[in-house]
Design an enzyme around this catalytic site. Structure first.
Site, PDB file in Angstrom:
ATOM      1  N   ASP A 244     -12.938  70.129 101.941  1.00 22.27           N
ATOM      2  CA  ASP A 244     -14.294  69.653 101.703  1.00 22.27           C
ATOM      3  C   ASP A 244     -15.081  69.713 103.017  1.00 22.27           C
ATOM      4  OD1 ASP A 244     -15.784  68.165  99.277  1.00 22.27           O
ATOM      5  OD2 ASP A 244     -16.389  67.197 101.136  1.00 22.27           O
ATOM      6  N   TYR A 391     -25.246  65.615 103.398  1.00 21.22           N
ATOM      7  CA  TYR A 391     -25.612  66.793 102.612  1.00 21.22           C
ATOM      8  C   TYR A 391     -26.991  67.306 103.013  1.00 21.22           C
ATOM      9  CZ  TYR A 391     -21.569  66.304  99.581  1.00 21.22           C
ATOM     10  OH  TYR A 391     -20.285  66.252  99.113  1.00 21.22           O
ATOM     11  N   HIS A 445      -8.827  69.252  94.319  1.00 20.08           N
ATOM     12  CA  HIS A 445      -9.693  69.098  95.489  1.00 20.08           C
ATOM     13  C   HIS A 445      -9.166  68.093  96.508  1.00 20.08           C
ATOM     14  CE1 HIS A 445     -13.519  69.478  97.577  1.00 20.08           C
ATOM     15  NE2 HIS A 445     -13.614  68.172  97.628  1.00 20.08           N
TER      16      HIS A 445
END
Length: 469
Positions: A244, A391, A445
């Protein structure tokens, strides 16, 4: 007698003509993509410097001391959590909606009941303090990290320093199950050939790492901060690992200071630069483009796995890349909302098929204690908003740095249920010194938390390839 042509022949010829036209157009597109990708830069990222604390940068030298830190809680903190859970208002789910509309509120009731009545946060705090925690000030921010040394070493051996970086919506806690496999392998069924000293920092604005007071703290700045952390701990050469955001941060560190990074291990790779467009041609002749049968199994059907699935799972990304503070106001005020928002990712990002289940399959791979401990690291520190800002700070950053190739030895563990499969051929385009690429038998993930032994073995295999006698 002249034989008649079956009426289907014109349609077949037309169909073949369209197919060859498609291949021709795709070939031209692939050439253009190849030309663009082949222009990737060979340079390193500039190291630069930064200041993310409040106000102007002080003229006095920064305090570089490393301070012990301990996770704590209080009766007031727990009472406030319980009060807010007791006041939760939920909307009934649609019939037979399962997890297709997001987190199913019927199952959320079970989560909240367990959280309110059975989950023991004090016990989890004691568990978190099982490993040594520290803080140190870097570029104006208090940076938190866990630092675990091997309890014992074979005679004449020194541990291999390994920096492990988490992502969103995870935390340093993701590594708690893999740490003993790396630092104390002999007591966990593994050989003592490779023993690690593990450092797990929290990204600025996550958990116990202080959030930036200024705009612009992105993955490149975080890579620089963590590099400074490793230097401060006395490491001049070290291994790095991440998935990630951790994968991107570690990649930037390898791009920035390749002479200090002995090896880069990833369980997720960010590959852009238009390579995905070659799929129009790959589906007709995958071997020509270096795709294996396993690659095709993990990527077909393209429409679903390469386009629809990423689109379906990226709505949160658009929100957090544009207006993170707005949704952050709601999540930071409601434990139920925060749990639903975070745990929905632990469902569908672990296995997209889990959306077909009434409980999202959460307890198939994780315990409620593990899941809620991670949520509590966001709740008790009030860092969901600052974590989401990462982000926005990285919007456009992926494309900007994707053309800088990574010159350090790299290994990738390709877990089959990752958000999108990245074939070895694509990985080599950005990581030309790829020495290890593993098709993992299972997992998604959150690999370190879900499949710690599989990930630990792949890290050890990768390091073994680099340290052959």
């Amino acid at each position: 007698m002249v034989p008649t042509v079956p009426s289907t022949c014109p349609r077949l010829l037309k169909g073949k003509g369209i197919m060859w036209l498609e291949i021709l157009l795709a070939s031209v597109l692939a050439f253009v993509v190849y030309w663009f990708v082949s222009r990737d830069k060979e340079e390193t990222l500039p190291l630069e410097d930064g200041w993310w604390g409040p106000g102007a940068r002080p003229t006095a030298p920064e305090d570089e001391s490393i301070r012990p830190f301990k996770v704590e809680t209080s009766d007031e903190e727990i009472k406030d959590l319980h009060r807010r859970i007791d006041g939760t208002r939920l909307t009934p789910p649609l019939e037979d909606s399962r997890f297709h509309y997001g987190f199913n509120s019927n199952y959320l009731k079970k989560i909240l009941s367990y959280w309110r009545n059975e989950f023991d946060w004090r016990k989890q705090v004691e568990m978190l303090n099982r490993y040594p925690h520290f803080k140190t000030r870097i570029e104006g921010l208090d940076i938190h990290f866990v630092h675990v040394k091997p309890p014992q070493l074979p005679p004449g051996r020194t541990p291999k320093p390994l920096l492990m970086v988490h992502g969103w919506p995870g935390s340093f806690y993701e590594f708690y199950k893999i740490i003993p496999l790396l630092t104390d392998p002999a007591n966990h069924g593994l050989s003592e050939e490779h023993v690690f000293e593990v450092i797990c920092p929290s990204i600025p604005g996550y958990a116990f790492s202080e959030a930036a007071s200024k705009k612009g703290l992105n993955s490149v700045a975080t890579a620089r901060i963590f590099y400074k952390l490793m230097l401060r701990l006395g490491f001049r050469e070290f291994y790095i690992q991440g998935g990630d955001w951790g994968a991107l941060i570690c990649t930037h560190m390898a791009q920035m200071v390749p002479s200090h990074v002995k090896g880069l291990h990833l369980n997720m790779a960010f590959i852009l630069n238009g390579r995905i467009l070659t799929l129009f041609l790959v589906r007709h002749c995958p071997r020509l483009f270096g795709f294996t049968q396993r690659d095709m199994e993990l990527m077909l059907p393209f429409k679903e796995k390469i386009f629809y699935k990423p689109l379906r799972e990226s709505g949160y990304m658009h929100i957090q890349s544009t207006k993170p503070d707005t949704v952050g106001c709601a999540l930071n005020d409601s434990p139920a909302g925060l749990a639903a928002y975070i745990l929905e990712k632990f469902s569908t990002w672990t296995d997209s098929e889990f959306q077909e289940l009434e409980d999202g399959g959460l307890e198939r791979k994780f315990s409620l204690d593990d899941l809620l401990t991670n949520v509590m690291l966001y709740w008790t520190t009030g860092t969901i908003t600052s974590s989401q800002r990462f982000y926005k700070e990285n919007r456009g950053q992926l494309f900007k740095q994707d053309r800088v190739k990574v010159s350090v030895p790299t290994g990738l563990a390709a877990f089959p249920c990752e958000l999108m499969h990245i074939p070895e051929r694509w990985v080599k385009g950005k990581y030309p010194r790829l020495v290890s690429y593993s098709y993992m038998p299972r997992g998604g993930h959150f690999a370190a938390l879900e499949e710690p032994e599989l990930l630990a073995r792949d890290i050890r295999k990768f390091v073994g390839l680099l340290e052959l006698p």
